[in-house]
Scaffold this motif. Structure first.
Motif, PDB file in Angstrom:
ATOM      1  N   ARG A 262     -40.144 -39.844   1.064  1.00 29.31           N
ATOM      2  CA  ARG A 262     -39.797 -41.407   0.236  1.00 29.31           C
ATOM      3  C   ARG A 262     -40.954 -41.264  -0.956  1.00 29.31           C
ATOM      4  O   ARG A 262     -41.236 -42.299  -1.427  1.00 29.31           O
ATOM      5  CB  ARG A 262     -40.155 -42.410   1.175  1.00 29.31           C
ATOM      6  CG  ARG A 262     -38.966 -42.477   2.324  1.00 29.31           C
ATOM      7  CD  ARG A 262     -39.299 -43.727   3.188  1.00 29.31           C
ATOM      8  NE  ARG A 262     -40.329 -43.825   3.714  1.00 29.31           N
ATOM      9  CZ  ARG A 262     -40.882 -44.833   4.368  1.00 29.31           C
ATOM     10  NH1 ARG A 262     -40.075 -46.019   4.244  1.00 29.31           N
ATOM     11  NH2 ARG A 262     -41.957 -44.947   4.926  1.00 29.31           N
TER      12      ARG A 262
ATOM     13  N   LYS B 115     -26.818 -54.390  -2.722  1.00 28.30           N
ATOM     14  CA  LYS B 115     -28.228 -53.783  -2.569  1.00 28.30           C
ATOM     15  C   LYS B 115     -28.614 -53.565  -3.864  1.00 28.30           C
ATOM     16  O   LYS B 115     -27.882 -52.500  -4.650  1.00 28.30           O
ATOM     17  CB  LYS B 115     -28.427 -52.667  -1.661  1.00 28.30           C
ATOM     18  CG  LYS B 115     -29.660 -52.424  -1.331  1.00 28.30           C
ATOM     19  CD  LYS B 115     -29.916 -51.046  -0.312  1.00 28.30           C
ATOM     20  CE  LYS B 115     -29.375 -51.482   1.024  1.00 28.30           C
ATOM     21  NZ  LYS B 115     -29.516 -50.241   1.926  1.00 28.30           N
TER      22      LYS B 115
ATOM     23  N   SER C 148     -30.877 -42.342  -2.545  1.00 29.77           N
ATOM     24  CA  SER C 148     -31.183 -41.986  -1.236  1.00 29.77           C
ATOM     25  C   SER C 148     -31.166 -43.405  -0.380  1.00 29.77           C
ATOM     26  O   SER C 148     -31.405 -43.132   0.970  1.00 29.77           O
ATOM     27  CB  SER C 148     -32.728 -41.523  -1.644  1.00 29.77           C
ATOM     28  OG  SER C 148     -33.661 -42.771  -2.154  1.00 29.77           O
ATOM     29  N   VAL C 149     -31.272 -44.592  -0.960  1.00 32.66           N
ATOM     30  CA  VAL C 149     -31.292 -45.685  -0.131  1.00 32.66           C
ATOM     31  C   VAL C 149     -29.951 -46.607  -0.246  1.00 32.66           C
ATOM     32  O   VAL C 149     -29.747 -47.742   0.293  1.00 32.66           O
ATOM     33  CB  VAL C 149     -32.386 -46.670  -0.413  1.00 32.66           C
ATOM     34  CG1 VAL C 149     -33.770 -46.180  -0.098  1.00 32.66           C
ATOM     35  CG2 VAL C 149     -32.338 -47.118  -1.918  1.00 32.66           C
TER      36      VAL C 149
ATOM     37  N   THR D 135     -38.554 -51.539  -3.292  1.00 28.25           N
ATOM     38  CA  THR D 135     -38.172 -51.874  -2.286  1.00 28.25           C
ATOM     39  C   THR D 135     -36.684 -52.292  -2.682  1.00 28.25           C
ATOM     40  O   THR D 135     -36.510 -53.214  -3.583  1.00 28.25           O
ATOM     41  CB  THR D 135     -38.991 -53.022  -1.613  1.00 28.25           C
ATOM     42  OG1 THR D 135     -40.316 -52.658  -1.487  1.00 28.25           O
ATOM     43  CG2 THR D 135     -38.339 -53.365  -0.368  1.00 28.25           C
TER      44      THR D 135
ATOM     45  N   GLU E 167     -37.909 -51.503   5.249  1.00 27.26           N
ATOM     46  CA  GLU E 167     -37.695 -50.225   6.143  1.00 27.26           C
ATOM     47  C   GLU E 167     -37.463 -49.031   5.213  1.00 27.26           C
ATOM     48  O   GLU E 167     -37.705 -47.757   5.516  1.00 27.26           O
ATOM     49  CB  GLU E 167     -36.778 -50.331   7.394  1.00 27.26           C
ATOM     50  CG  GLU E 167     -36.937 -51.316   8.374  1.00 27.26           C
ATOM     51  CD  GLU E 167     -36.751 -52.744   7.902  1.00 27.26           C
ATOM     52  OE1 GLU E 167     -36.221 -52.894   7.197  1.00 27.26           O
ATOM     53  OE2 GLU E 167     -37.332 -53.484   8.787  1.00 27.26           O
ATOM     54  N   GLU E 168     -37.018 -49.420   4.239  1.00 27.47           N
ATOM     55  CA  GLU E 168     -36.413 -48.304   3.063  1.00 27.47           C
ATOM     56  C   GLU E 168     -37.502 -48.319   2.061  1.00 27.47           C
ATOM     57  O   GLU E 168     -36.811 -48.127   0.730  1.00 27.47           O
ATOM     58  CB  GLU E 168     -34.900 -48.487   2.674  1.00 27.47           C
ATOM     59  CG  GLU E 168     -34.166 -48.511   3.907  1.00 27.47           C
ATOM     60  CD  GLU E 168     -32.536 -48.520   3.385  1.00 27.47           C
ATOM     61  OE1 GLU E 168     -32.361 -49.231   2.519  1.00 27.47           O
ATOM     62  OE2 GLU E 168     -31.805 -48.698   4.232  1.00 27.47           O
ATOM     63  N   GLU E 169     -38.688 -48.599   2.036  1.00 26.72           N
ATOM     64  CA  GLU E 169     -39.541 -48.806   0.921  1.00 26.72           C
ATOM     65  C   GLU E 169     -39.572 -47.168   0.426  1.00 26.72           C
ATOM     66  O   GLU E 169     -39.825 -46.086   0.977  1.00 26.72           O
ATOM     67  CB  GLU E 169     -41.115 -49.058   1.331  1.00 26.72           C
ATOM     68  CG  GLU E 169     -41.094 -50.741   1.594  1.00 26.72           C
ATOM     69  CD  GLU E 169     -42.505 -51.121   2.065  1.00 26.72           C
ATOM     70  OE1 GLU E 169     -42.723 -52.078   1.953  1.00 26.72           O
ATOM     71  OE2 GLU E 169     -43.239 -50.278   2.132  1.00 26.72           O
ATOM     72  N   LEU E 170     -39.751 -47.070  -1.168  1.00 23.05           N
ATOM     73  CA  LEU E 170     -40.041 -45.874  -1.830  1.00 23.05           C
ATOM     74  C   LEU E 170     -41.119 -45.976  -2.632  1.00 23.05           C
ATOM     75  O   LEU E 170     -41.572 -47.134  -2.932  1.00 23.05           O
ATOM     76  CB  LEU E 170     -38.726 -45.552  -2.564  1.00 23.05           C
ATOM     77  CG  LEU E 170     -37.215 -45.660  -1.824  1.00 23.05           C
ATOM     78  CD1 LEU E 170     -36.270 -45.340  -3.020  1.00 23.05           C
ATOM     79  CD2 LEU E 170     -37.360 -44.739  -0.803  1.00 23.05           C
TER      80      LEU E 170
END
Length: 366
Positions: A221, A165, A234-235, A155, A135-138
């Motif tokens: 993103r 993380k 950002s993540v 990712t 859900e947090e792909e860049l």
């Protein structure tokens, strides 16, 4: 040669008149040659320069500056060439060290791994185990591969042993497959297992350069360059850059039976792997068969990220710089020697010497 003596011809007729005119013309021309032109220049060139005056301060200062630069140029260029020689030795050893690290077998990533350790672990193969946060792909790009536009996919990855993380660069993905809904081979493009094991190489995080694009839209993103610190912030993960290696195998163990049918995933894998086969017997293939290999074209069409080939990306142009600076030092030294020789031999005459030469020349005509 035409003679000026008269020719005895009859005084009547056209021939006699023509010869007489020619004789008068040549006689007048011979008389004009006896006129001597004066060599005196009645309009001398006027000048405000006085021979008794010394050189002007401006010209003297300019000559000193030029001469100083001619002395400084060989020294400075020789120093820069020597500096590039040291840089060449350092870069050669660094590349050799990184290539040696790539040969080592992968090891498990230590539980305590900080940003300061990345320099010593650069290009070292490590194993990480955990699960992705899709859900947090860049994305970073665009980047072109095989003539097709795409992006680098980053990712977040949560480690199983520590729960922290980290940021993993999974590889290149086509622009048409940026949206997760368009991807197939979901056990490879969107692995959802909890115990996924990856082999990556460690890269030190790099900041964005001063002349590189800055991301103004904080909700986006997409980045133009790999600004690891900004992307990690950002993540909310550690600013450590891991690059997934080039891997074309099937990884059947990544399939998640809770969310998707195992046979459907395996069938999709075989359809991409085998071409020209009408019937496929799925039961004849083992469930944990990881020997199936794909091509880059198949991964591009399925939306599976293509990882990095394990090679060292450092550029080593110091030898060219070394030759350039040493060559410039050699040429500037030659120019300096030629200029000094001219000065010592009188090629460059001082004002006092020029005054003496003028007086010596004037005494000859007094």
């Amino acid at each position: 040669m035409i003679s000026l003596r008269p020719v005895f011809l009859p005084r009547q007729g056209i021939v006699y008149k023509a010869i007489r005119c020619r004789f008068n013309y040549l006689q007048n021309r011979a008389c004009n040659r006896s006129v001597v032109t004066s060599t005196i220049d009645w309009k001398p060139i006027k000048t405000t320069h006085n021979p008794n005056e010394g050189p002007k301060n401006g010209s003297s200062t300019g000559k000193k500056v030029v001469l100083g630069l001619m002395f400084a140029m060989p020294v400075i260029s020789f120093y820069l060439g020597t500096w590039q020689l040291r840089r060449l030795d350092w870069k050669t050893k660094l590349i050799a060290s990184c290539e040696t690290k790539l040969i080592y077998p992968p090891i498990s990533l230590p539980k305590v791994f900080t940003v300061d350790m990345c320099e010593d672990w650069e290009y070292r193969k490590v194993k990480i185990k955990g699960h992705f946060v899709h859900e947090e792909e860049l994305f970073v790009g665009p980047r072109v591969k095989h003539g097709e536009k795409g992006y680098l996919l980053f990712t977040p990855f949560i480690r199983e042993d520590t729960g922290e993380k980290i940021l993993v660069e999974r590889g290149w993905i086509a622009e048409a497959k940026v949206s997760p809904d368009t991807r197939t081979l979901t056990h490879l493009s969107l692995p959802s297992g909890k115990d996924i094991e990856l082999i990556c190489i460690v890269r030190p995080p790099k900041k964005r350069g001063k002349f590189q694009w800055k991301q103004e839209d904080k909700e986006s993103r997409l980045w133009q360059v790999s600004d690891i610190y900004d992307m990690a912030a950002s993540v909310d993960c550690k600013p450590i850059h891991f690059q997934a290696l080039y891997d074309m195998t099937n990884h059947a163990s990544w399939m998640n039976n809770e969310t998707e049918s195992h046979e459907q995933n395996l069938l999709a894998s075989i359809r991409h792997w085998v071409t020209g086969t009408k019937k496929i017997d799925i039961k004849s293939i083992a469930d944990d068969d990881d020997s199936l290999a794909f091509t880059e074209w198949q991964f591009m069409k399925a939306g599976v990220p293509i990882g990095k080939t394990p090679t060292v990306d450092f550029r080593n142009s110091h030898l060219q710089y070394l030759v350039t600076w040493y060559g410039l030092s050699f040429l500037s030294t030659i120019f300096l020697i030629v200029a000094l020789k001219k000065m010592w031999k009188g090629g460059v005459i001082s004002q006092s010497q020029l005054k003496k030469e003028k007086l010596k020349h004037a005494r000859k005509y007094t």
